[in-house]
Design a protein around this motif. Structure first.
Motif, PDB file in Angstrom:
ATOM      1  N   GLY A  72       0.787  -1.225   0.000  1.00 30.44           N
ATOM      2  CA  GLY A  72       0.000   0.000   0.000  1.00 30.44           C
ATOM      3  C   GLY A  72       0.818   1.273   0.000  1.00 30.44           C
ATOM      4  N   MET A  73       2.136   1.159  -0.027  1.00 32.45           N
ATOM      5  CA  MET A  73       3.025   2.318   0.117  1.00 32.45           C
ATOM      6  C   MET A  73       3.937   2.479  -1.092  1.00 32.45           C
ATOM      7  N   GLY A  74       4.217   3.702  -1.446  1.00 30.12           N
ATOM      8  CA  GLY A  74       5.271   4.007  -2.407  1.00 30.12           C
ATOM      9  C   GLY A  74       5.153   3.247  -3.701  1.00 30.12           C
ATOM     10  N   ASP A  75       6.230   2.538  -4.061  1.00 29.38           N
ATOM     11  CA  ASP A  75       6.262   1.791  -5.316  1.00 29.38           C
ATOM     12  C   ASP A  75       5.770   0.356  -5.174  1.00 29.38           C
ATOM     13  N   SER A  76       5.271  -0.010  -3.995  1.00 28.84           N
ATOM     14  CA  SER A  76       4.668  -1.330  -3.817  1.00 28.84           C
ATOM     15  C   SER A  76       3.207  -1.308  -4.270  1.00 28.84           C
ATOM     16  N   ASP A  77       2.647  -2.495  -4.502  1.00 26.84           N
ATOM     17  CA  ASP A  77       1.258  -2.595  -4.944  1.00 26.84           C
ATOM     18  C   ASP A  77       0.282  -2.118  -3.866  1.00 26.84           C
ATOM     19  N   LYS A  78      -0.904  -1.726  -4.322  1.00 26.80           N
ATOM     20  CA  LYS A  78      -1.978  -1.281  -3.424  1.00 26.80           C
ATOM     21  C   LYS A  78      -3.211  -2.162  -3.628  1.00 26.80           C
ATOM     22  N   PRO A  79      -3.149  -3.414  -3.155  1.00 29.09           N
ATOM     23  CA  PRO A  79      -4.280  -4.325  -3.363  1.00 29.09           C
ATOM     24  C   PRO A  79      -5.479  -3.895  -2.521  1.00 29.09           C
ATOM     25  N   GLN A 170     -11.512  11.264  -1.600  1.00 32.05           N
ATOM     26  CA  GLN A 170     -12.237  12.275  -2.368  1.00 32.05           C
ATOM     27  C   GLN A 170     -11.813  13.686  -1.965  1.00 32.05           C
ATOM     28  N   LEU A 171     -11.597  13.872  -0.678  1.00 26.07           N
ATOM     29  CA  LEU A 171     -11.208  15.188  -0.176  1.00 26.07           C
ATOM     30  C   LEU A 171      -9.754  15.522  -0.482  1.00 26.07           C
ATOM     31  N   LEU A 172      -8.873  14.507  -0.439  1.00 23.20           N
ATOM     32  CA  LEU A 172      -7.434  14.761  -0.444  1.00 23.20           C
ATOM     33  C   LEU A 172      -6.751  14.509  -1.784  1.00 23.20           C
ATOM     34  N   GLU A 173      -7.404  13.828  -2.715  1.00 25.67           N
ATOM     35  CA  GLU A 173      -6.750  13.558  -3.992  1.00 25.67           C
ATOM     36  C   GLU A 173      -6.323  14.875  -4.643  1.00 25.67           C
ATOM     37  N   GLY A 174      -5.024  14.983  -4.946  1.00 29.20           N
ATOM     38  CA  GLY A 174      -4.488  16.195  -5.539  1.00 29.20           C
ATOM     39  C   GLY A 174      -4.252  17.319  -4.548  1.00 29.20           C
ATOM     40  N   ARG A 175      -4.650  17.108  -3.288  1.00 28.17           N
ATOM     41  CA  ARG A 175      -4.483  18.148  -2.258  1.00 28.17           C
ATOM     42  C   ARG A 175      -3.825  17.588  -0.993  1.00 28.17           C
ATOM     43  N   PHE A 176      -3.183  16.446  -1.121  1.00 24.84           N
ATOM     44  CA  PHE A 176      -2.616  15.801   0.069  1.00 24.84           C
ATOM     45  C   PHE A 176      -1.532  16.655   0.711  1.00 24.84           C
ATOM     46  N   GLY A 177      -0.925  17.537  -0.062  1.00 18.05           N
ATOM     47  CA  GLY A 177       0.107  18.402   0.487  1.00 18.05           C
ATOM     48  C   GLY A 177      -0.381  19.243   1.653  1.00 18.05           C
ATOM     49  N   LEU A 178      -1.657  19.603   1.658  1.00 17.80           N
ATOM     50  CA  LEU A 178      -2.214  20.366   2.776  1.00 17.80           C
ATOM     51  C   LEU A 178      -2.132  19.566   4.068  1.00 17.80           C
ATOM     52  N   LEU A 179      -2.497  18.288   3.998  1.00 15.17           N
ATOM     53  CA  LEU A 179      -2.438  17.415   5.170  1.00 15.17           C
ATOM     54  C   LEU A 179      -0.993  17.105   5.537  1.00 15.17           C
ATOM     55  N   LEU A 180      -0.173  16.823   4.537  1.00 17.10           N
ATOM     56  CA  LEU A 180       1.224  16.481   4.789  1.00 17.10           C
ATOM     57  C   LEU A 180       1.939  17.617   5.517  1.00 17.10           C
ATOM     58  N   ASP A 181       1.789  18.836   5.019  1.00 16.46           N
ATOM     59  CA  ASP A 181       2.453  19.978   5.652  1.00 16.46           C
ATOM     60  C   ASP A 181       1.930  20.197   7.068  1.00 16.46           C
ATOM     61  N   HIS A 182       0.628  20.041   7.262  1.00 16.30           N
ATOM     62  CA  HIS A 182       0.060  20.202   8.608  1.00 16.30           C
ATOM     63  C   HIS A 182       0.675  19.201   9.572  1.00 16.30           C
ATOM     64  N   LEU A 183       0.724  17.932   9.165  1.00 17.34           N
ATOM     65  CA  LEU A 183       1.259  16.892  10.036  1.00 17.34           C
ATOM     66  C   LEU A 183       2.739  17.123  10.353  1.00 17.34           C
ATOM     67  N   LEU A 184       3.518  17.383   9.323  1.00 19.55           N
ATOM     68  CA  LEU A 184       4.952  17.533   9.531  1.00 19.55           C
ATOM     69  C   LEU A 184       5.257  18.769  10.374  1.00 19.55           C
ATOM     70  N   ARG A 208      -2.413  10.543  -4.740  1.00 25.46           N
ATOM     71  CA  ARG A 208      -3.285   9.776  -5.626  1.00 25.46           C
ATOM     72  C   ARG A 208      -4.328   8.997  -4.831  1.00 25.46           C
ATOM     73  N   LYS A 209      -5.470   8.842  -5.435  1.00 29.11           N
ATOM     74  CA  LYS A 209      -6.615   8.249  -4.739  1.00 29.11           C
ATOM     75  C   LYS A 209      -6.313   6.847  -4.248  1.00 29.11           C
ATOM     76  N   GLU A 210      -5.693   6.017  -5.077  1.00 36.52           N
ATOM     77  CA  GLU A 210      -5.451   4.626  -4.659  1.00 36.52           C
ATOM     78  C   GLU A 210      -4.458   4.555  -3.509  1.00 36.52           C
ATOM     79  N   ASN A 211      -3.522   5.493  -3.480  1.00 37.19           N
ATOM     80  CA  ASN A 211      -2.538   5.501  -2.395  1.00 37.19           C
ATOM     81  C   ASN A 211      -3.179   5.935  -1.079  1.00 37.19           C
ATOM     82  N   ILE A 212      -4.061   6.912  -1.136  1.00 42.16           N
ATOM     83  CA  ILE A 212      -4.769   7.358   0.066  1.00 42.16           C
ATOM     84  C   ILE A 212      -5.648   6.233   0.593  1.00 42.16           C
TER      85      ILE A 212
END
Length: 291
Positions: A72-79, A170-184, A208-212
């Motif tokens: 589910g992470m990075g370059d690994s599969d997301k089954p 649905q909320l974060l696809e293409g906008r994950f940077g907002l959450l990432l910056d907040h967390l970090l 990306r949606k599948e990664n989230i």
């Protein structure tokens, strides 16, 4: 040219190479380098193998370092399934076998610490030494996390948010940077320890949606993880817990209940992502413990 792909990042890591292995029907990606006894490094949310970039070259002087993108992470599969930490530990077990090792040291941070613990619990004979970085694995105490802020330094609201199916992507696809910056920014003492380039590396995956969806599945499996944890014997393998000051107590409490013996180390002046804020100290602590 995308500067944030593994193909580009690996050029910044002399002596390391990218490796993909089919395990349990899933392609699991890792970055490998060094010589000596094998040491598996498992990252957490919302990151990838790249979170270990600073400590990998130091550890590779004495060990064969295997930094893994979890299912589910990075370059690994997301089954669609298989995100209990017991199942994810099974992925690591198959990877270890495929790489030709009978026994490995294993270290994990955040979700990776959950998987490292499950690996030691389910495959003690394959586990050398175990290192948990800043995160206690799920047990029934997780049901007691507050719904509202109660004055602690960090309120882990995302543990609940990530339980929700379908909506986060649905909320974060293409906008994950907002959450990432907040967390970090909230979880780092020094936000510059994970700079703009590193944040872009993480964001390109989690945007990306599948990664989230896949990374949230790690959290949605916590109920199963807690049930599995109740069946595990106390861990007998040599274990080191390394924690920031804010998380030292909760990690120490977990180890005191579920481990026959262990060591604890407090790292002052750092937040949750301690191997990125204090890489020299963390690499030395791991290396000293493994000797």
């Amino acid at each position: 040219m995308n500067l944030y792909t593994t193909a580009h990042l690996i050029k910044k890591m002399p002596g390391f190479y990218s490796h993909t292995q089919k395990v349990n029907g899933v392609n699991l990606h890792g970055v490998i380098g060094g010589n000596g006894a094998p040491l598996v490094l498992l990252p957490g949310w919302p990151q990838t193998w790249w979170s270990f970039r600073h400590i990998m070259p130091v550890l590779a002087e004495k060990y064969t370092v295997i930094a893994v993108d979890l299912r589910g992470m990075g370059d690994s599969d997301k089954p669609p399934g298989g995100y209990s930490k017991k199942d994810m530990a099974g992925d690591i077990n198959e990877l270890v076998t495929a790489l030709g090792y009978d026994r490995v040291h294993i270290a994990g941070h955040d979700i990776g610490a959950n998987v490292a613990y499950a690996f030691a619990a389910n495959y003690p004979e394959r586990t050398g030494k175990l290192i948990l970085l800043d995160t206690p694995p799920p047990d029934e105490n997780m049901y007691r996390l507050p719904m509202l802020p109660v004055g602690t330094p960090v309120y882990p609201w995302w543990v609940a948010f990530n339980q929700v199916k379908d909506l986060p992507e649905q909320l974060l696809e293409g906008r994950f940077g907002l959450l990432l910056d907040h967390l970090l920014d909230k979880l780092l003492i020094n936000p510059e320890a994970i700079g703009d380039f590193d944040r872009a590396v993480y964001m390109q995956h989690y945007n990306r949606k599948e990664n989230i969806r896949a990374s949230n599945a790690w959290y949605q499996a916590f109920g199963q993880d807690i049930s599995d944890q109740k069946t595990y014997p106390k861990i007998a393998n040599p274990t080191l817990g390394i924690a920031s000051s804010s998380n030292f107590g909760i990690l120490d409490d977990f180890l005191s209940h579920y481990f026959l013996s262990y060591q604890m180390m407090e790292v002052e002046g750092t937040g949750h992502f301690l191997h990125e804020e204090k890489p020299v100290q963390i690499a030395k602590a791991i290396s000293d413990f493994l000797e």
